[in-house]
Design an enzyme around this catalytic site. Structure first.
Site, PDB file in Angstrom:
ATOM      1  CG  ASN A  30      -6.508 -11.810  -4.145  1.00  0.00           C
ATOM      2  OD1 ASN A  30      -7.709 -12.365  -4.502  1.00  0.00           O
ATOM      3  ND2 ASN A  30      -5.578 -12.250  -4.688  1.00  0.00           N
ATOM      4  NE  ARG A  31     -10.977  -7.574   1.593  1.00  0.00           N
ATOM      5  CZ  ARG A  31     -10.815  -7.594   2.987  1.00  0.00           C
ATOM      6  NH1 ARG A  31     -11.538  -8.813   3.388  1.00  0.00           N
ATOM      7  NH2 ARG A  31     -10.257  -7.027   3.814  1.00  0.00           N
TER       8      ARG A  31
END
Ligand code: C5P
Length: 225
Positions: A30-31
């Site tokens: 994920n970011r």
């Protein structure tokens, strides 16, 4: 010798994303940059705490002057957190993957020429925050979780606090219009047993320092080392 209001206190901080392997060379991530967790570890360290920083593969470097434990997956993060206990305080700022790939391959997956794409199946990861919050023995005196919400921040975060069993939830509105995700500022709502506090918008470093001060004040009120 370390000095400051948190001297002699052990504080555990999780930070960053997790990587969940698909095969030996591919993963799901994920970011999360790890910026808020890193800022918190720095602020707690600067108040004299002995900080264990359990981090996934973040894009910002871990702070100096803390014990860094590097992990990749959610399952590894849970093991590292349990190994790092006991702690006086545990702050869970990591963006842990909710699911891992249940049928991860032991060797690099290959196209077989059939034109068929592989199917991934998923298994739910352990909830590290909930696991630690509900420890019958050896639970940290203060357990803090985070919540990223895009609407009804206070209501959702209040429900999350009850569901996870933690003491505080630090909630933020990450809807795109706020510019908070990936930005340098944050506007948080702190949910405690007493209710919700809406903090003004400020830099993520300032949020970290205020949270660290609040943690220190709460511990100091509970007992002195
Ligand atoms: O349920 P949600 O992912 O929104 O909860 C966020 C909070 O729970 C964060 O504090 C995060 O670090 C923690 N968490 C965790 N383990 C998981 C999922 C979330 O510790 N598997």
């Amino acid at each position: 010798l370390t000095q400051g209001p948190l001297a002699g206190r052990h504080v555990l901080v999780t930070s960053g994303p997790t990587h969940e392997p698909i095969d030996p060379v591919r993963y799901i991530a994920n970011r999360s940059s790890g910026a808020q967790g890193t800022a918190l570890a720095i602020a707690l360290r600067d108040l004299g705490a002995n900080v264990t920083f359990v981090t996934g593969p973040a894009s910002v470097p871990p702070p100096a002057g803390v014990t860094v434990v590097r992990v990749e997956t959610a399952q590894q993060m849970l093991v590292a957190v349990q190994a790092a206990l006991p702690a006086d305080v545990a702050v869970f700022a990591a963006a842990v993957a909710d699911w891992r790939v249940a049928n991860a391959a032991g060797q690099k997956m290959k196209k077989d020429g059939s034109g068929q794409a592989p199917a991934l199946s998923f298994a739910e990861n352990p909830d590290i925050l909930a696991t630690v919050s509900r420890m019958a023995v050896g639970r940290p005196a203060l357990v803090v979780g985070f919540a990223a919400e895009t609407e009804q921040v206070e209501a959702h975060a209040t429900a999350k606090r009850a569901r996870k069993g933690c003491d505080w939830i630090v909630a933020n509105d990450v809807s795109p219009a706020t510019g908070i995700m990936g930005g340098s500022e944050n506007a948080v709502t702190l949910i405690t047993a007493e209710g919700a506090e809406h903090w003004p918008r400020m830099g993520k470093d300032a949020v970290a320092r205020q949270l660290a001060a609040r943690i220190s004040a709460t511990l100091g009120a509970a007992d002195s080392p």
